[in-house]
Design a protein around this motif. Structure first.
Motif: not given
Length: 243
Positions: A135-155
């Protein structure tokens, strides 16, 4: 009449010069685009907390600054780590590094300071922490609840960024660090931890040991805002406190 004051058509030589000039302009624009944030990203700097007024700049700062600024962000997942026992000034040292004008020049304003903390242990807490970084980097409110998905999105997000310094402060467990190490070929991670064993191996890690202060640094801390003390008293204080 032609564009150069002659009725003759533009010569091949002039055409080649014009083409070369246009190619140079296009190359420059592409280079600037690569150093600019991806579309839709947030320009807000996530600045580190203020440096305490009584803090002193440790000698280790120079080696850390050299490490983070020499990596050029081209190797995926570079981690420069500050290791040492509690109370040795790792966090304050990381703040000094972030505030250094050479670091600011190298990373421009793309410096993000993330405090992890000992209590962030469950998967949900770690995912929530990563979501806040996204959120701090890209703005908006991410709603990922799965560690694999949130890690992949940050990457993926870090992979789109220009040179970026991501400070991960007060990391205690390997699982707290894992999701922050994905992607980001131009992202340098600066980690502070008391547990050197959690740092990744074979990952470009450059550990910097934060140990006791030098005699000069310890003297500066102990005598700050005090009247001049007898030298024997100062030496005794340095011995008792162990610097």
């Amino acid at each position: 009449m032609g564009p150069f004051g002659s009725g003759a058509p533009v010569s091949r030589g002039w055409a080649a010069l014009i083409f070369a000039a246009l190619a140079a302009v296009v190359t420059l624009l592409l280079a600037r685009m690569q150093d600019s944030p991806a579309a839709g990203t947030n320009d807000r700097l996530e600045a580190p907390p203020d440096i305490p007024e009584e803090a002193i700049r440790r000698t280790e700062a120079e080696s850390i600054i050299a490490a983070v600024c020499s990596r050029r962000g081209r190797t995926v997942g570079i981690t420069t780590a500050l290791t040492g026992a509690g109370g040795f000034g790792k966090t304050t040292l990381a703040k000094f590094v972030c505030d250094d004008k050479r670091v600011r020049r190298y990373f421009r304003k793309w410096v993000y300071f993330v405090t992890v903390g000992r209590n962030v242990r469950s998967e949900a807490d770690i995912v929530n922490k990563v979501n806040k970084v996204i959120q701090n980097i890209a703005g908006g409110i991410p709603t990922f609840s799965n560690s694999e998905r949130v890690g992949g999105q940050l990457g993926e997000l870090l992979e789109q960024r220009p040179r970026t310094l991501l400070v991960l402060d007060d990391v205690w467990e390997e699982k707290q660090l894992k999701l922050f190490l994905r992607g980001g070929s131009r992202c340098v991670r600066l980690v502070t931890t008391r547990v050197p064993a959690i740092l990744p191996t074979g990952f470009g890690t450059s550990p910097v040991l934060v140990d006791r202060m030098s005699h000069a640094e310890a003297r500066q801390v102990l005598t700050r805002e005090l009247p001049r003390l007898p030298e024997v008293v100062t030496r005794h204080l340095l011995t008792v406190t162990g610097r």
